[in-house]
Design a protein around this motif. Sequence first.
Motif, PDB file in Angstrom:
ATOM      1  N   ILE A  88       0.836  -1.203   0.000  1.00 34.65           N
ATOM      2  CA  ILE A  88       0.000   0.000   0.000  1.00 34.65           C
ATOM      3  C   ILE A  88       0.873   1.255   0.000  1.00 34.65           C
ATOM      4  O   ILE A  88       0.602   2.224  -0.733  1.00 34.65           O
ATOM      5  CB  ILE A  88      -0.962  -0.023   1.209  1.00 34.65           C
ATOM      6  N   ALA A  89       1.925   1.256   0.802  1.00 40.59           N
ATOM      7  CA  ALA A  89       2.817   2.413   0.858  1.00 40.59           C
ATOM      8  C   ALA A  89       3.507   2.646  -0.488  1.00 40.59           C
ATOM      9  O   ALA A  89       3.659   3.792  -0.939  1.00 40.59           O
ATOM     10  CB  ALA A  89       3.859   2.204   1.959  1.00 40.59           C
ATOM     11  N   ALA A  90       3.922   1.576  -1.151  1.00 43.14           N
ATOM     12  CA  ALA A  90       4.600   1.709  -2.450  1.00 43.14           C
ATOM     13  C   ALA A  90       3.666   2.278  -3.515  1.00 43.14           C
ATOM     14  O   ALA A  90       4.057   3.161  -4.294  1.00 43.14           O
ATOM     15  CB  ALA A  90       5.132   0.347  -2.894  1.00 43.14           C
ATOM     16  N   LEU A  91       2.434   1.797  -3.555  1.00 43.18           N
ATOM     17  CA  LEU A  91       1.473   2.312  -4.533  1.00 43.18           C
ATOM     18  C   LEU A  91       1.118   3.767  -4.248  1.00 43.18           C
ATOM     19  O   LEU A  91       0.944   4.570  -5.175  1.00 43.18           O
ATOM     20  CB  LEU A  91       0.208   1.446  -4.518  1.00 43.18           C
ATOM     21  N   LEU A  92       1.001   4.091  -2.990  1.00 43.62           N
ATOM     22  CA  LEU A  92       0.698   5.480  -2.625  1.00 43.62           C
ATOM     23  C   LEU A  92       1.810   6.413  -3.091  1.00 43.62           C
ATOM     24  O   LEU A  92       1.547   7.498  -3.651  1.00 43.62           O
ATOM     25  CB  LEU A  92       0.508   5.578  -1.106  1.00 43.62           C
ATOM     26  N   ALA A  93       3.055   6.008  -2.906  1.00 47.01           N
ATOM     27  CA  ALA A  93       4.191   6.821  -3.351  1.00 47.01           C
ATOM     28  C   ALA A  93       4.213   6.955  -4.868  1.00 47.01           C
ATOM     29  O   ALA A  93       4.448   8.045  -5.410  1.00 47.01           O
ATOM     30  CB  ALA A  93       5.496   6.204  -2.843  1.00 47.01           C
ATOM     31  N   ALA A  94       3.957   5.858  -5.593  1.00 43.33           N
ATOM     32  CA  ALA A  94       3.949   5.902  -7.059  1.00 43.33           C
ATOM     33  C   ALA A  94       2.840   6.807  -7.575  1.00 43.33           C
ATOM     34  O   ALA A  94       3.017   7.527  -8.566  1.00 43.33           O
ATOM     35  CB  ALA A  94       3.781   4.495  -7.621  1.00 43.33           C
ATOM     36  N   THR A 166      -0.841   6.494 -14.265  1.00 42.28           N
ATOM     37  CA  THR A 166      -0.361   6.778 -12.907  1.00 42.28           C
ATOM     38  C   THR A 166      -1.504   6.717 -11.900  1.00 42.28           C
ATOM     39  O   THR A 166      -1.337   6.222 -10.774  1.00 42.28           O
ATOM     40  CB  THR A 166       0.316   8.163 -12.850  1.00 42.28           C
ATOM     41  N   ASN A 167      -2.684   7.186 -12.297  1.00 40.52           N
ATOM     42  CA  ASN A 167      -3.825   7.184 -11.380  1.00 40.52           C
ATOM     43  C   ASN A 167      -4.362   5.777 -11.105  1.00 40.52           C
ATOM     44  O   ASN A 167      -5.101   5.575 -10.135  1.00 40.52           O
ATOM     45  CB  ASN A 167      -4.945   8.073 -11.934  1.00 40.52           C
ATOM     46  N   VAL A 168      -3.998   4.816 -11.948  1.00 39.20           N
ATOM     47  CA  VAL A 168      -4.402   3.429 -11.686  1.00 39.20           C
ATOM     48  C   VAL A 168      -3.800   2.954 -10.363  1.00 39.20           C
ATOM     49  O   VAL A 168      -4.439   2.201  -9.614  1.00 39.20           O
ATOM     50  CB  VAL A 168      -3.960   2.508 -12.834  1.00 39.20           C
ATOM     51  N   PHE A 169      -2.599   3.418 -10.044  1.00 40.43           N
ATOM     52  CA  PHE A 169      -1.973   3.035  -8.776  1.00 40.43           C
ATOM     53  C   PHE A 169      -2.793   3.543  -7.588  1.00 40.43           C
ATOM     54  O   PHE A 169      -2.943   2.853  -6.577  1.00 40.43           O
ATOM     55  CB  PHE A 169      -0.546   3.579  -8.692  1.00 40.43           C
ATOM     56  N   GLY A 170      -3.331   4.760  -7.716  1.00 41.22           N
ATOM     57  CA  GLY A 170      -4.156   5.304  -6.648  1.00 41.22           C
ATOM     58  C   GLY A 170      -5.479   4.571  -6.515  1.00 41.22           C
ATOM     59  O   GLY A 170      -5.939   4.280  -5.403  1.00 41.22           O
ATOM     60  N   LEU A 171      -6.104   4.248  -7.648  1.00 36.88           N
ATOM     61  CA  LEU A 171      -7.379   3.530  -7.609  1.00 36.88           C
ATOM     62  C   LEU A 171      -7.216   2.133  -7.014  1.00 36.88           C
ATOM     63  O   LEU A 171      -8.128   1.621  -6.363  1.00 36.88           O
ATOM     64  CB  LEU A 171      -7.952   3.441  -9.023  1.00 36.88           C
ATOM     65  N   ALA A 172      -6.061   1.524  -7.234  1.00 36.86           N
ATOM     66  CA  ALA A 172      -5.826   0.182  -6.686  1.00 36.86           C
ATOM     67  C   ALA A 172      -5.776   0.182  -5.167  1.00 36.86           C
ATOM     68  O   ALA A 172      -5.976  -0.865  -4.529  1.00 36.86           O
ATOM     69  CB  ALA A 172      -4.518  -0.384  -7.247  1.00 36.86           C
TER      70      ALA A 172
END
Length: 403
Positions: A88-94, A166-172
Amino acid sequence: MNNNFWKAGHIPTLFAAFLYFDLSFMVWYLLGPLAVQIAADLQLTTEQRGLMVATPILAGAVLRLLMGVLADRLSPKTAGIIGQVIVIAALLAAWQLGIHSYAQALGLGVCLGMAGASFAVALPLASQWYPAEHQGKALGIAGAGNSGTVLAALAAPLLAAAFGWTNVFGLALIPLVLTLAIFSLLARNAPGRSPAKSVADYLKALKDRDSWWFMFFYSVTFGGFIGLASALPGYFHDQYGLSPVTAGYYTAACVFGGSLMRPLGGALADRFGGIRTLSGMYALAAICIGAVGFHLASSMAALALFVSAMLGLGAGNGAVFQLVPQRFAKEIGVMTGLVGMAGGIGGFLLAAGLGAIKQGTGDYQLGLWLFAVLGVVAWFGLQSVKRRWRTTWGSVTLTAARV
């Protein structure tokens, strides 16, 4: 499945293991269906694109060993929570900082490898609740979390087209946070778990030749499944000129078949024996992958063959893990880490190898045929050990399971 299975273990834990595995696989695989769009924006070569989608697989393979140690020393549930928080932390940073270079894409891939390490949590968590005669079904259900690749293949290209990749990471993050909460509430560690294993236990396991056989067998079945799943969006785009979204649909059909067959493969192995089931699946996969290599003009024909191959590989995954707990019941945590690591390495080599061969020769043919040959080698390897297995640890006098 009869009522005896549902009464034998702990259903909430089995469901939690499946859900955790499912969403973890979704994000572990996320770079695969986004590869065409990311490569276009970052101006990556085919070889770089192949290495990008293969990096999470390799990182997951290595981290599975670490996660297996954590699951042994802390508990599968605790290890799973730690892994999920890191992802979760990695996706949030990306999502917040963005991915602006090839190196950053590889860095994200390494972090997403922790999601692939969920294998070393979900399977022991489920396995430890169930007796030998139900291992194939229990691990098949938990391992059906492979279906998370379907979610990513279907949704990621569409969401990227609508909102940017890039926003796909946030939606995930939305389903991941929900899954973390559900897993924390429902999952329970099995009573009477085996003592924590030391590094020496892993080295001891590697001295057993059956360990290497299982690692090889799984490197072909699971490595084939996840390696093809990661490479197919690029393959369909390059080979047939399909758009990223259409290539995602094609890939989703392939990975859906493989994911569906994992629990069925475990059930078939319980019913007919793991060796017999696995032998049939290797034959099916090798024939279909070999046929795809003959420059098929029709994308639908290639799709049909890839789906058939993935059905075989998915069922093979379930069959391998019907056999492993029979041979290594007391070392299941260690063996899950080792065998899972081997599967991930196989997937990395396939995904990266297909990209490198395409870059070097201009064609995927050689890579597909090499993988088909590997399936044939695995089939012969299984025939070479089946008599010994069925007359030693797989004897009817020692186990209620069919080997």
